[in-house]
Design a protein around this motif. Sequence first.
Motif: not given
Length: 382
Positions: A142-158
């Motif tokens: 649930v949280l990843q669906r909401r948060w992932d799009r807010t993370f940096s484009d240069y973060s690749y892990g998990f």
Amino acid sequence: MSLKDDKQQNIQSELDSSSVLTGEAREAGREGTESSGAANGTENPASTNRLMEEVCERENLKAALRQVKANKGSAGVDGMTVGGITDYLKQHWPAIREQLLNGTYEPKPVRRVEIPKPDGGVRKLGIPTVLDRFIQQAVMQVLQRRWDRTFSDYSYGFRPGRSSHQAVAQAQQYIAEGHGWCVDLDLEKFFDRVNHDKPMGQIAKRIEDKRLLKLIRAFLNAGVMENGLVSPSVEGTPQGGPLSPLLSNLVLDELDRELERRSHRFVRYADDSNIYVRSERAGQRVMESITRFITQKLKLKVNEAKSAVARPQERKFLGFSFTAGPEVKRVMRRRLWIGLSGESWRSRDGQKASAWRRRWTNWPRICGAGAAISDSAKRLKC
């Protein structure tokens, strides 16, 4: 048959058909989904006060259960194996669901496991019970669906759709563009030393559901069982649970944003961060200022012995090093070549050599390492 017995029979029927949620909770989950869906493009905490209903929604739980079973893994402190989770949920899910929705669920301590690191020392894992892994997985989805799009484009892990190969390719691009010095940052025991207030403070900015905040705090504070004794968890996000990678990305997103604010060229994969600059002098300056930011702002420690400013070909990043020359290529670490020749190719962990041959012939495409690897693999008589 009484109304109570009839309701219990319906619950059991749904569980038997691979659902872990009652019809009543499904309706609550639909309401939670509709409530949060209106603000899908924003991070407004006021729209996230019914996330626990979304966590307990039927399809989300089914997906979580499938993932936990696929991951397998060992038992936690209660001894329950992955094979026993379905029967356990059939019997106990109504009570567990009520605890989650009431904000009274209490996770069990994690089981301490130590595994050796390739470069010496040990990595400490914290293995939650299978039930806690199931709940963590449902929360994480649930949280990843909401948060992932807010993370940096240069973060690749998990992160969904991202990989270590993409991270290495981005680093390779920086080097090809003339950024021939690397600031290699190693965070000392990151997963063991994260101050709990850091992730909780970041989470509180994003969600309002106090039940979910309390549950995540409870997972962080669940304690660790080692040699039969339970000790409190005062810091760290134990590696071994589905929530840990997401929380680490949340904490280190603050580092990503600082690097972006300074217009640095960087790549991060979990707690491995490399910054690429044009000169050694610039690298030393960046190392000093970013180390200060990590120490003072994130309350983390940089491992000075393992961190350095150096040429990329002198360092390793996610199992790769880079060649020097006009064409930047990435090659595998030496330890990954074990088994390229000799009888060990005939059998490796019960796998046929043909399977290993197929795997290794794909590496030139990933590494850009020319025909040498391919030729070595083709000479194998599989």
